[in-house]
Design a protein around this motif. Structure first.
Motif, PDB file in Angstrom:
ATOM      1  N   LEU A 126      45.573  33.168  30.917  1.00 26.90           N
ATOM      2  CA  LEU A 126      45.978  32.634  29.612  1.00 26.90           C
ATOM      3  C   LEU A 126      45.691  33.643  28.498  1.00 26.90           C
ATOM      4  CD1 LEU A 126      46.945  30.038  28.026  1.00 26.90           C
ATOM      5  CD2 LEU A 126      44.516  29.541  27.727  1.00 26.90           C
ATOM      6  N   SER A 127      44.519  34.251  28.571  1.00 31.96           N
ATOM      7  CA  SER A 127      44.108  35.150  27.486  1.00 31.96           C
ATOM      8  C   SER A 127      45.045  36.351  27.367  1.00 31.96           C
ATOM      9  CB  SER A 127      42.656  35.608  27.687  1.00 31.96           C
ATOM     10  OG  SER A 127      42.578  36.421  28.831  1.00 31.96           O
ATOM     11  N   ALA A 128      45.627  36.784  28.494  1.00 33.06           N
ATOM     12  CA  ALA A 128      46.489  37.978  28.472  1.00 33.06           C
ATOM     13  C   ALA A 128      47.971  37.628  28.503  1.00 33.06           C
ATOM     14  CB  ALA A 128      46.148  38.871  29.668  1.00 33.06           C
ATOM     15  N   SER A 129      48.309  36.330  28.432  1.00 32.58           N
ATOM     16  CA  SER A 129      49.701  35.909  28.669  1.00 32.58           C
ATOM     17  C   SER A 129      50.636  36.172  27.501  1.00 32.58           C
ATOM     18  CB  SER A 129      49.734  34.412  29.002  1.00 32.58           C
ATOM     19  OG  SER A 129      49.371  33.655  27.851  1.00 32.58           O
ATOM     20  N   GLY A 130      50.107  36.209  26.300  1.00 34.73           N
ATOM     21  CA  GLY A 130      50.995  36.312  25.135  1.00 34.73           C
ATOM     22  C   GLY A 130      51.636  34.972  24.791  1.00 34.73           C
ATOM     23  N   GLY A 185      66.029  27.498  31.988  1.00 30.88           N
ATOM     24  CA  GLY A 185      65.733  28.911  32.239  1.00 30.88           C
ATOM     25  C   GLY A 185      65.264  29.677  31.018  1.00 30.88           C
ATOM     26  N   GLY A 186      65.389  29.079  29.835  1.00 34.50           N
ATOM     27  CA  GLY A 186      65.119  29.828  28.606  1.00 34.50           C
ATOM     28  C   GLY A 186      63.663  29.876  28.178  1.00 34.50           C
ATOM     29  N   ARG A 187      62.849  28.987  28.726  1.00 37.01           N
ATOM     30  CA  ARG A 187      61.449  28.988  28.270  1.00 37.01           C
ATOM     31  C   ARG A 187      60.721  30.266  28.680  1.00 37.01           C
ATOM     32  NH1 ARG A 187      58.148  23.510  28.814  1.00 37.01           N
ATOM     33  NH2 ARG A 187      59.866  22.068  28.566  1.00 37.01           N
ATOM     34  N   GLN A 188      59.881  30.776  27.820  1.00 34.90           N
ATOM     35  CA  GLN A 188      59.082  31.948  28.171  1.00 34.90           C
ATOM     36  C   GLN A 188      58.055  31.564  29.231  1.00 34.90           C
ATOM     37  OE1 GLN A 188      59.213  35.360  26.908  1.00 34.90           O
ATOM     38  NE2 GLN A 188      61.223  34.436  26.586  1.00 34.90           N
ATOM     39  N   ALA A 189      57.835  32.459  30.164  1.00 31.91           N
ATOM     40  CA  ALA A 189      56.857  32.181  31.219  1.00 31.91           C
ATOM     41  C   ALA A 189      56.173  33.484  31.616  1.00 31.91           C
ATOM     42  CB  ALA A 189      57.556  31.555  32.418  1.00 31.91           C
ATOM     43  N   VAL A 190      55.036  33.345  32.278  1.00 24.73           N
ATOM     44  CA  VAL A 190      54.262  34.538  32.671  1.00 24.73           C
ATOM     45  C   VAL A 190      53.807  34.396  34.118  1.00 24.73           C
ATOM     46  CG1 VAL A 190      52.130  35.846  32.226  1.00 24.73           C
ATOM     47  CG2 VAL A 190      53.469  34.944  30.312  1.00 24.73           C
ATOM     48  N   LEU A 191      53.961  35.475  34.868  1.00 25.82           N
ATOM     49  CA  LEU A 191      53.402  35.528  36.214  1.00 25.82           C
ATOM     50  C   LEU A 191      52.184  36.450  36.132  1.00 25.82           C
ATOM     51  CD1 LEU A 191      54.826  35.180  39.478  1.00 25.82           C
ATOM     52  CD2 LEU A 191      54.073  37.519  39.217  1.00 25.82           C
ATOM     53  N   ALA A 192      51.013  35.931  36.436  1.00 27.24           N
ATOM     54  CA  ALA A 192      49.780  36.737  36.400  1.00 27.24           C
ATOM     55  C   ALA A 192      49.250  36.802  37.826  1.00 27.24           C
ATOM     56  CB  ALA A 192      48.764  36.093  35.462  1.00 27.24           C
ATOM     57  N   GLU A 200      46.975  44.342  39.955  1.00 28.31           N
ATOM     58  CA  GLU A 200      47.088  43.372  38.851  1.00 28.31           C
ATOM     59  C   GLU A 200      48.446  43.521  38.156  1.00 28.31           C
ATOM     60  OE1 GLU A 200      43.864  42.183  35.836  1.00 28.31           O
ATOM     61  OE2 GLU A 200      45.026  43.728  34.813  1.00 28.31           O
ATOM     62  N   THR A 201      49.151  42.387  37.990  1.00 21.12           N
ATOM     63  CA  THR A 201      50.467  42.373  37.332  1.00 21.12           C
ATOM     64  C   THR A 201      50.510  41.190  36.379  1.00 21.12           C
ATOM     65  OG1 THR A 201      51.397  43.120  39.424  1.00 21.12           O
ATOM     66  CG2 THR A 201      52.962  42.301  37.793  1.00 21.12           C
ATOM     67  N   ILE A 202      50.874  41.459  35.135  1.00 22.76           N
ATOM     68  CA  ILE A 202      51.040  40.364  34.180  1.00 22.76           C
ATOM     69  C   ILE A 202      52.417  40.563  33.562  1.00 22.76           C
ATOM     70  CG2 ILE A 202      50.109  39.191  32.135  1.00 22.76           C
ATOM     71  CD1 ILE A 202      47.381  40.510  32.872  1.00 22.76           C
ATOM     72  N   HIS A 203      53.362  39.694  33.917  1.00 26.08           N
ATOM     73  CA  HIS A 203      54.765  39.906  33.519  1.00 26.08           C
ATOM     74  C   HIS A 203      55.283  38.685  32.781  1.00 26.08           C
ATOM     75  CE1 HIS A 203      58.643  41.876  33.871  1.00 26.08           C
ATOM     76  NE2 HIS A 203      59.151  40.696  34.165  1.00 26.08           N
ATOM     77  N   LYS A 204      55.798  38.939  31.568  1.00 28.02           N
ATOM     78  CA  LYS A 204      56.302  37.833  30.736  1.00 28.02           C
ATOM     79  C   LYS A 204      57.815  37.964  30.609  1.00 28.02           C
ATOM     80  CE  LYS A 204      55.546  35.737  26.217  1.00 28.02           C
ATOM     81  NZ  LYS A 204      55.241  36.038  24.846  1.00 28.02           N
ATOM     82  N   ILE A 225      48.210  34.052  42.512  1.00 28.98           N
ATOM     83  CA  ILE A 225      49.132  33.966  41.372  1.00 28.98           C
ATOM     84  C   ILE A 225      48.802  32.799  40.433  1.00 28.98           C
ATOM     85  CG2 ILE A 225      51.567  33.672  40.721  1.00 28.98           C
ATOM     86  CD1 ILE A 225      52.315  34.818  43.497  1.00 28.98           C
ATOM     87  N   VAL A 226      48.843  33.096  39.137  1.00 31.70           N
ATOM     88  CA  VAL A 226      48.818  32.054  38.111  1.00 31.70           C
ATOM     89  C   VAL A 226      50.177  32.114  37.402  1.00 31.70           C
ATOM     90  CG1 VAL A 226      47.650  31.158  36.048  1.00 31.70           C
ATOM     91  CG2 VAL A 226      46.334  32.429  37.760  1.00 31.70           C
ATOM     92  N   VAL A 227      50.799  30.961  37.200  1.00 34.19           N
ATOM     93  CA  VAL A 227      52.051  30.902  36.427  1.00 34.19           C
ATOM     94  C   VAL A 227      51.783  30.121  35.149  1.00 34.19           C
ATOM     95  CG1 VAL A 227      54.413  29.983  36.377  1.00 34.19           C
ATOM     96  CG2 VAL A 227      53.561  31.081  38.443  1.00 34.19           C
ATOM     97  N   LEU A 228      52.233  30.686  34.037  1.00 34.24           N
ATOM     98  CA  LEU A 228      52.079  29.996  32.751  1.00 34.24           C
ATOM     99  C   LEU A 228      53.470  29.771  32.163  1.00 34.24           C
ATOM    100  CD1 LEU A 228      49.863  32.600  32.888  1.00 34.24           C
ATOM    101  CD2 LEU A 228      48.815  31.103  31.227  1.00 34.24           C
ATOM    102  N   VAL A 229      53.682  28.615  31.580  1.00 38.28           N
ATOM    103  CA  VAL A 229      54.989  28.300  30.992  1.00 38.28           C
ATOM    104  C   VAL A 229      54.775  27.828  29.557  1.00 38.28           C
ATOM    105  CG1 VAL A 229      57.103  26.922  31.208  1.00 38.28           C
ATOM    106  CG2 VAL A 229      55.870  27.613  33.266  1.00 38.28           C
ATOM    107  N   GLU A 230      55.619  28.377  28.681  1.00 38.97           N
ATOM    108  CA  GLU A 230      55.590  27.967  27.277  1.00 38.97           C
ATOM    109  C   GLU A 230      55.823  26.454  27.177  1.00 38.97           C
ATOM    110  OE1 GLU A 230      59.171  29.357  25.440  1.00 38.97           O
ATOM    111  OE2 GLU A 230      58.323  29.303  23.443  1.00 38.97           O
ATOM    112  N   GLY A 231      55.123  25.794  26.269  1.00 40.36           N
ATOM    113  CA  GLY A 231      55.302  24.349  26.100  1.00 40.36           C
ATOM    114  C   GLY A 231      56.684  24.016  25.545  1.00 40.36           C
ATOM    115  N   ALA A 232      57.041  22.723  25.627  1.00 43.54           N
ATOM    116  CA  ALA A 232      58.341  22.266  25.102  1.00 43.54           C
ATOM    117  C   ALA A 232      58.340  22.393  23.583  1.00 43.54           C
ATOM    118  CB  ALA A 232      58.556  20.817  25.507  1.00 43.54           C
TER     119      ALA A 232
END
Ligand code: SAM
Length: 286
Positions: A126-130, A185-192, A200-204, A225-232
């Motif tokens: 989360l801290s590095a996700s942007g 498909g449009g929401r921003q997401a991050v694969l950490a 180590e790979t952090i891709h937004k 893997i951690v996946v982060l998805v931008e909220g609605a």
């Protein structure tokens, strides 16, 4: 270590590295050396960590399948005045890891519970996700079966806080596919991936691009893997956007009162407010 000398009957929850051994804290090492017992999720795995730091404390197993049976015995040790450190295979115990029953039982018995904080993959990612970090939801592992996973994601569709998931590498493609179909498909997401480790790979990217990227590069389907998805987007914003499109059209075609009534039904916004707005638009159009 004051916690231990003042009050030996203590359950310590000790966070360990999620990859890079350099991330262990000096307080974690001190605690693991000083306690009477270390309860570990996988004793073989943890023995390697303890050997690396030359820690010879007795190890017992406390995992998903024996936690219920082990808890009374560990509580008895604690009540006799012994100290126990609970560790998991990696990161912070109890976060998608065993220990909840033990901590609950210790609190019920007025046994002191002391967290010794350190790495946690969800927080590191989360801290590095942007992505926004002021409000987030940790969701742990989505269900393995697709039907259950789709229902579970649907329940999160309108969640406005940043979503944080742990995803097994075996299910990363299928999970991203389901996320695209439910969240769009449009929401921003991050694969950490492989945080704190060599690869180590952090891709937004937008969810659909992230899915494609993972599908085309098999390396991105390996490791932890951690996946982060931008909220609605905020509901209010959606309604406002809809209103901005709808009301001028209605005002062009209908009397002000009727335009306000229909716009209120469609957007759920208050009829009186919309009447005033519609009136303003009508007057501008004259
Ligand atoms: N208790 C751990 C913590 O504090 O993060 C989590 C344990 S959970 C059983 C394991 C999952 O955490 C993995 O499947 C992965 O989703 C995530 N994870 C653990 N280490 C990771 C790392 N180095 N990089 C990315 N994700 C990691």
């Amino acid at each position: 270590m004051s916690n231990l000398t003042q009050n030996p009957a203590t359950l310590f929850l000790v966070a360990t590295p999620i990859g890079n051994l350099g991330d262990i804290s000096s307080r974690a090492l001190e605690t693991l050396k000083s306690v009477d017992l270390i309860a570990a999720e996988d004793t073989r795995h943890s023995r390697r960590l303890l050997q690396h730091f030359v820690i010879n404390t007795r190890l017992i197993a406390c995992h998903e399948h024996n936690e219920e049976q082990q808890t009374p015995a560990m509580i008895e040790c604690l009540l006799k005045g012994q100290s126990i450190a609970l560790i998991s295979d990696a990161g912070t115990p109890l976060v998608s890891d065993p220990g909840y029953r033990l901590v609950q039982a210790a609190i019920e018995q007025n046994i002191r519970v002391v967290p010794v904080p350190g790495p946690c993959a969800a927080i590191v990612a989360l801290s590095a996700s942007g992505l926004p970090t002021d409000r987030f939801v940790f969701e742990g592992f989505p269900p393995a079966r697709q039907g259950a996973r789709l229902n579970y994601l649907q329940a999160l569709q309108l969640e406005q806080r940043t979503l944080v998931f742990y995803v097994s590498c075996h299910r990363i493609t299928a999970t991203l596919e389901d996320m695209v179909s439910v969240f769009g498909g449009g929401r921003q997401a991050v694969l950490a991936r492989e945080l704190t480790k060599t690869f180590e790979t952090i891709h937004k990217a937008a969810l659909s691009e992230l899915k494609q990227w993972v599908e085309t590069d098999e390396n991105q389907r390996k490791g932890e893997i951690v996946v982060l998805v931008e909220g609605a987007p905020e509901q209010g914003d959606d309604k406002q956007q809809l209103l901005n499109k709808l009301l001028p059209v209605l005002v062009d075609e209908l009397p002000v009162k009727q335009a306000a009534k229909i716009a209120s039904k469609v957007t759920g916004l208050h009829k009186n407010d919309l009447y005033r707005l519609a009136l303003g638009l009508k007057q501008e159009n004259k």
